[in-house]
Design a protein around this motif. Sequence first.
Motif, mmCIF file in Angstrom:
data_model
loop_
_atom_site.group_PDB
_atom_site.id
_atom_site.type_symbol
_atom_site.label_atom_id
_atom_site.label_comp_id
_atom_site.label_asym_id
_atom_site.label_seq_id
_atom_site.Cartn_x
_atom_site.Cartn_y
_atom_site.Cartn_z
ATOM 1 N N ARG A 1 0.834 -1.205 0.000
ATOM 2 C CA ARG A 1 0.000 0.000 0.000
ATOM 3 C C ARG A 1 0.872 1.259 0.000
ATOM 4 O O ARG A 1 1.951 1.267 0.578
ATOM 5 C CB ARG A 1 -0.865 0.066 1.263
ATOM 6 C CG ARG A 1 -1.644 -1.181 1.553
ATOM 7 C CD ARG A 1 -3.040 -1.054 1.141
ATOM 8 N NE ARG A 1 -3.819 -2.170 1.697
ATOM 9 C CZ ARG A 1 -4.979 -2.486 1.255
ATOM 10 N NH1 ARG A 1 -5.533 -1.802 0.300
ATOM 11 N NH2 ARG A 1 -5.634 -3.500 1.776
ATOM 12 N N ALA B 1 -3.645 3.853 -1.517
ATOM 13 C CA ALA B 1 -3.797 3.217 -2.830
ATOM 14 C C ALA B 1 -2.933 1.961 -2.833
ATOM 15 O O ALA B 1 -1.979 1.846 -2.048
ATOM 16 C CB ALA B 1 -3.350 4.163 -3.940
ATOM 17 N N ASP B 2 -3.259 1.027 -3.712
ATOM 18 C CA ASP B 2 -2.387 -0.134 -3.882
ATOM 19 C C ASP B 2 -1.081 0.332 -4.502
ATOM 20 O O ASP B 2 -1.073 1.193 -5.392
ATOM 21 C CB ASP B 2 -3.047 -1.185 -4.775
ATOM 22 C CG ASP B 2 -4.211 -1.879 -4.083
ATOM 23 O OD1 ASP B 2 -4.164 -2.041 -2.843
ATOM 24 O OD2 ASP B 2 -5.172 -2.251 -4.777
ATOM 25 N N ALA C 1 -0.738 0.494 -8.285
ATOM 26 C CA ALA C 1 -1.749 1.253 -9.033
ATOM 27 C C ALA C 1 -1.146 2.469 -9.714
ATOM 28 O O ALA C 1 -0.047 2.915 -9.388
ATOM 29 C CB ALA C 1 -2.854 1.702 -8.074
ATOM 30 N N ASP C 2 -1.885 2.998 -10.666
ATOM 31 C CA ASP C 2 -1.525 4.273 -11.283
ATOM 32 C C ASP C 2 -1.923 5.358 -10.287
ATOM 33 O O ASP C 2 -3.100 5.689 -10.162
ATOM 34 C CB ASP C 2 -2.267 4.450 -12.607
ATOM 35 C CG ASP C 2 -2.031 5.801 -13.254
ATOM 36 O OD1 ASP C 2 -1.253 6.620 -12.709
ATOM 37 O OD2 ASP C 2 -2.635 6.044 -14.313
ATOM 38 N N ASP D 1 -4.285 8.277 -11.086
ATOM 39 C CA ASP D 1 -5.695 7.991 -11.354
ATOM 40 C C ASP D 1 -6.465 8.166 -10.040
ATOM 41 O O ASP D 1 -6.243 7.415 -9.080
ATOM 42 C CB ASP D 1 -5.845 6.564 -11.881
ATOM 43 C CG ASP D 1 -7.276 6.194 -12.226
ATOM 44 O OD1 ASP D 1 -8.222 6.938 -11.858
ATOM 45 O OD2 ASP D 1 -7.462 5.142 -12.844
ATOM 46 N N ARG E 1 -9.264 7.312 -9.123
ATOM 47 C CA ARG E 1 -10.013 6.121 -8.707
ATOM 48 C C ARG E 1 -9.154 5.120 -7.938
ATOM 49 O O ARG E 1 -9.673 4.222 -7.284
ATOM 50 C CB ARG E 1 -10.639 5.441 -9.918
ATOM 51 C CG ARG E 1 -11.680 6.322 -10.602
ATOM 52 C CD ARG E 1 -12.087 5.738 -11.912
ATOM 53 N NE ARG E 1 -10.891 5.726 -12.769
ATOM 54 C CZ ARG E 1 -10.867 5.396 -14.037
ATOM 55 N NH1 ARG E 1 -11.979 5.027 -14.639
ATOM 56 N NH2 ARG E 1 -9.754 5.414 -14.737
ATOM 57 N N ALA E 2 -7.826 5.265 -8.001
ATOM 58 C CA ALA E 2 -6.926 4.362 -7.286
ATOM 59 C C ALA E 2 -6.882 4.653 -5.785
ATOM 60 O O ALA E 2 -6.444 3.809 -5.006
ATOM 61 C CB ALA E 2 -5.515 4.458 -7.867
ATOM 62 N N TRP E 3 -7.338 5.832 -5.390
ATOM 63 C CA TRP E 3 -7.208 6.293 -4.007
ATOM 64 C C TRP E 3 -8.486 6.104 -3.200
ATOM 65 O O TRP E 3 -9.572 6.330 -3.701
ATOM 66 C CB TRP E 3 -6.811 7.769 -3.985
ATOM 67 C CG TRP E 3 -5.425 7.989 -4.489
ATOM 68 C CD1 TRP E 3 -5.061 8.295 -5.771
ATOM 69 C CD2 TRP E 3 -4.225 7.895 -3.737
ATOM 70 N NE1 TRP E 3 -3.691 8.404 -5.856
ATOM 71 C CE2 TRP E 3 -3.157 8.159 -4.615
ATOM 72 C CE3 TRP E 3 -3.937 7.612 -2.409
ATOM 73 C CZ2 TRP E 3 -1.833 8.151 -4.200
ATOM 74 C CZ3 TRP E 3 -2.618 7.600 -1.995
ATOM 75 C CH2 TRP E 3 -1.582 7.868 -2.883
#
Length: 187
Positions: A72, A93-94, A97-98, A101, A103-105
Amino acid sequence: MPGPLLLARERADPQLLHDPAVPQSTDLYLAPMAGPLAISGQPLRLSRPEHDWERVRHAVNEAPAVLVHGGRVCVAYSAAGTGPEYCLGLLWADAGADLMDARAWTKLPQPVLRSDAERGLWGPGHNSFVTLPDGTVWHAFHARGYRDIAGDPLKDRGRASYLQALRFHPDGLPDFSLPHTPRAKAT
């Protein structure tokens, strides 16, 4: 820009995490970087003071600190005014992930560290993380040993630094709960 933080990642796509002043509030932004002194694209707003607890006395999200652990990327930040309402929030976020973006958060809906009368800690904030070679993560933050402040809390000089070993929840997120008064205190 009070305290930008470079978030460099193994994929060699560094980003700048910062909290530029916005009239009557602060927000947290992430920007891609072309080099050590150049932003290369449009900044992404990661967080704004949207929850009631982030808007007590002042609408604030500031002083981000990054911890990469257990797959993470976590961003702990200070929120609200600087009196006993001051507290820490968390975005994550992972790690793969990007990060540019939105949506990643994920932003947690409650503070992860707040005033604790039982332990005599008031207004914890402005935190940082240190990971030792053995993997132990230490969490540093400041707080006051008293609740009531005469005058402007921002001008009160009674904050002390605290240090505690950080534990982690089974899902990999940091556990900021205080099992005891933090071990180290310096004024």
